[in-house]
Every structure is written in structure tokens, then in C-alpha cells.
Design a protein around this motif. Structure first.
Motif, PDB file in Angstrom:
ATOM      1  N   THR A  64       0.773  -1.001  -0.116  1.00  0.00           N
ATOM      2  CA  THR A  64       0.063   0.147   0.052  1.00  0.00           C
ATOM      3  C   THR A  64       0.752   1.437  -0.057  1.00  0.00           C
ATOM      4  O   THR A  64       1.598   1.729   0.989  1.00  0.00           O
ATOM      5  CB  THR A  64      -1.020   0.053   1.258  1.00  0.00           C
ATOM      6  N   PHE A  65       0.825   1.890  -1.137  1.00  0.00           N
ATOM      7  CA  PHE A  65       1.765   3.013  -1.226  1.00  0.00           C
ATOM      8  C   PHE A  65       3.271   2.973  -1.088  1.00  0.00           C
ATOM      9  O   PHE A  65       3.853   3.402  -0.184  1.00  0.00           O
ATOM     10  CB  PHE A  65       1.407   4.234  -0.452  1.00  0.00           C
ATOM     11  N   TRP A 101      -4.876   0.199  -8.484  1.00  0.00           N
ATOM     12  CA  TRP A 101      -3.533   1.172  -8.456  1.00  0.00           C
ATOM     13  C   TRP A 101      -3.875   2.619  -8.641  1.00  0.00           C
ATOM     14  O   TRP A 101      -5.135   3.010  -9.227  1.00  0.00           O
ATOM     15  CB  TRP A 101      -3.072   0.544  -9.728  1.00  0.00           C
ATOM     16  N   ILE A 116      -3.046   2.784  -5.322  1.00  0.00           N
ATOM     17  CA  ILE A 116      -3.310   2.671  -3.816  1.00  0.00           C
ATOM     18  C   ILE A 116      -2.565   1.293  -3.343  1.00  0.00           C
ATOM     19  O   ILE A 116      -1.861   1.562  -2.285  1.00  0.00           O
ATOM     20  CB  ILE A 116      -4.639   2.652  -3.478  1.00  0.00           C
ATOM     21  N   GLN A 117      -2.903   0.311  -4.182  1.00  0.00           N
ATOM     22  CA  GLN A 117      -2.081  -1.001  -3.968  1.00  0.00           C
ATOM     23  C   GLN A 117      -1.404  -1.570  -5.264  1.00  0.00           C
ATOM     24  O   GLN A 117      -2.137  -1.512  -6.216  1.00  0.00           O
ATOM     25  CB  GLN A 117      -2.963  -1.834  -3.192  1.00  0.00           C
TER      26      GLN A 117
END
Length: 309
Positions: free
Chosen positions: A33-34, A51, A53-54
Motif C-alpha cells: 500500500t503506497f 492502482w 493505492i495498492q
């Protein structure tokens, strides 16, 4: 207007696709996550946040792997050899994140541990001991790697050590040593065989001498018993004393000896047994020799004829 509606649809489809995570069998993926580790996804279909974000990492294998390495070592007696080692290892599924993030190049680091441990073990062993220490190598390497690699999420399954491989020069020298040992053993065996044969021959000769001695003793005993029986019979029939009988027998033997000596001609000197006490007996042999010479001369004259006056 149609193009404006299409753009959100394309973006939505793209984001939807980035949410799907498909992982192959015996593999895992790391979800971040990031950029920060979030979770591990095992084999099968799973979902994540879109994406950017993860993100999902590439597949990380959980299969059992094998690493082969020929480690050059030096024994305590200055012999240089190569020790072939094969290491079988795999990732611990429960610590897959440690194996993925903590080690950049796990194979290189495992090789370094193998080389260091094998050289440390071989440094205290002789050339011959290296061939007998496969279990020692396996135990030392397995113990060291299990402890070290467990911190990084790896499981050491098995360590296999093959026979050390000496250089060609060292192999030829070792063959010569073995050959000389075999020759020495052969010479020792041949010497032992010769010694056994000599002892057996001596024992056989000793046994033969014992048999001959027993035979001679038996022969003398038989002769003595025969002479005693003849002497007793002669004394009983003639009324002479045993001493007179022995004297008679000696005189018979002496006359037979003179007769036999006279048959061969030439000069023969015969000393009678009674020569110690009787002077007449001492000259008997010389008389016999002279008579033998005269007889030989007479026969020669008869064969050649009388010489003219």
C-alpha cells in the motif's frame, strides 16, 4: 459526446483490472500500500485496492530449489581439493515477506555461507580425512545455514556432499602412495610365505631325521641281538669263553677284509684290530699287500711271456 462517456469507462475498466490478483501454484505475491508491505496473497484469485493505492509484486516462488557449488579447500597437510556441495532449500511460506524483502540476492549469500563453512571445516582435516568426512561437512554446513537463513525466511532442506576431487598431480601422487603400500604388503606376504615354507621344510627334515635315527637304532638293535644270539650259540656248542668267541669272529672279519682288499691289487695297508696287543697282527696287512703286489706281477709276466736271456 460519445468519446467523453468512453473515457470514464476505460478508466473504470483499467482500475478494475488492477484490483484483480492472480497467483500461480506454489507462488505468492506481496501486496503493498503506497510502497509499504500490506499482505501476502497465496495461489488463486484475490482482490486488492486499485492502482496506485495498492500494487502486487511479481510472483515469488515457494518451490524447493537446488544450489550446486564446488568449493576449493586446503587441507591441514597442504593438499588442494574441490569439494562438490549441493544445497536444497525453499522459502518458508509463513516468512515469505522476510525472504522477499530482506535478501536481495539470496543465492549469492547462501554460496558465501557454504564456502566459508566448508573451508573452515576442511582446514582442520588431513587429505585422507577429507574423504571420510562427508557427514561432518553436511552437518556443519546444514547447522550453519539453518541458523543463518532461518532469519531470512529460508528453510534448508538437505545438504549433499560428494567425494572431494583432488588435482591431477595430487591424484597421481596418491596413486603412487597406494601402489607402494600394496607392493610393500605383497613383499611382506611373500616373505611370510617363504618363512612358512622354510619352517615346514625344517620340520619335515627334522621328522625325517627322527625316523632315520629310529630306523638306525632299530637296525643296530637287530644286529646286536643277532650277534649276541650267534655268540651264545657258538659258545654253547664249542665250550669257549665269550671273549674267545669274539676274538674268533674278529679274526674271521679280518681275513675277509684282507681277501677283499687283495682282489683289487695295488698297495693296500690293512691294520688288524689286534695290532694294539700283537705285533704279528700289525704286519698282517703289509704282508697281505706285498703278496697282492707279487701276485699281480706274476700274472703280468705270465701274460707277456718269459724274457729272453
Amino acid at each position: 459526446m460519445i468519446y467523453l462517456w468512453a473515457i470514464p469507462i476505460v478508466i473504470a475498466v483499467f482500475l478494475l483490472l488492477t484490483m484483480i490478483v492472480i497467483t500461480g501454484q506454489q507462488n505468492v505475491r506481496m501486496i503493498e500500500t503506497f510502497g509499504k508491505f500490506r499482505s501476502i496473497r497465496s495461489a488463486g484469485l484475490s482482490f486488492k485496492l486499485p492502482w496506485p493505492i495498492q500494487t502486487a509484486s511479481r510472483e515469488f516462488s515457494l518451490k524447493q530449489l537446488q544450489l550446486a557449488e564446488d568449493v576449493g579447500v586446503k587441507s591441514i597437510d597442504n593438499a588442494f581439493l574441490n569439494v562438490p556441495i549441493k544445497l536444497q532449500y525453499r522459502v518458508n511460506p509463513e516468512l515469505a515477506s522476510d525472504a522477499y524483502y530482506k535478501l536481495d540476492k539470496p543465492e549469492e549469500q547462501i554460496r558465501s555461507y557454504i564456502v566459508n563453512q566448508v573451508r573452515a571445516t576442511a582446514g582442520g582435516l588431513s587429505f585422507e580425512d577429507l574423504f571420510k568426512s562427508r557427514d561432518t561437512f553436511e552437518g556443519d554446513v546444514a547447522e550453519t545455514l539453518c541458523e543463518k537463513m532461518a532469519e531470512f525466511g529460508y528453510i534448508i532442506v538437505n545438504v549433499l556432499v560428494d567425494d572431494p576431487q583432488p588435482s591431477q598431480q595430487l591424484r597421481e601422487a596418491f596413486d603412487r602412495v597406494i601402489s607402494s603400500q600394496r607392493l610393500r604388503e605383497a613383499a611382506t606376504n611373500e616373505g611370510e610365505a617363504a618363512r612358512i615354507m622354510s619352517v615346514a621344510k625344517a620340520e619335515a627334515e627334522g621328522e625325517a631325521l627322527k625316523i632315520k635315527g629310529s630306523a638306525y637304532a632299530e637296525f643296530r638293535k637287530t644286529v646286536a641281538e643277532g650277534n649276541a644270539e650267534a655268540l651264545n650259540k657258538f659258545v654253547g656248542e664249542t665250550g669257549l669263553t665269550p671273549k674267545d668267541g669274539l676274538t674268533f669272529f674278529n679274526s674271521i672279519n679280518e681275513m675277509e677284509a684282507v681277501r677283499d682288499a687283495a682282489q683289487y691289487g695295488g698297495k693296500t695297508v690293512f691294520i688288524a684290530a689286534a695290532a694294539k696287543t700283537e705285533s704279528a697282527a700289525a704286519v698282517m696287512g703289509m704282508v697281505a699287500g706285498t703278496e697282492s703286489d707279487n701276485a699281480s706281477s706274476s700274472r703280468a709276466e705270465d701274460q707277456n711271456g718269459a724274457l729272453p736271456d
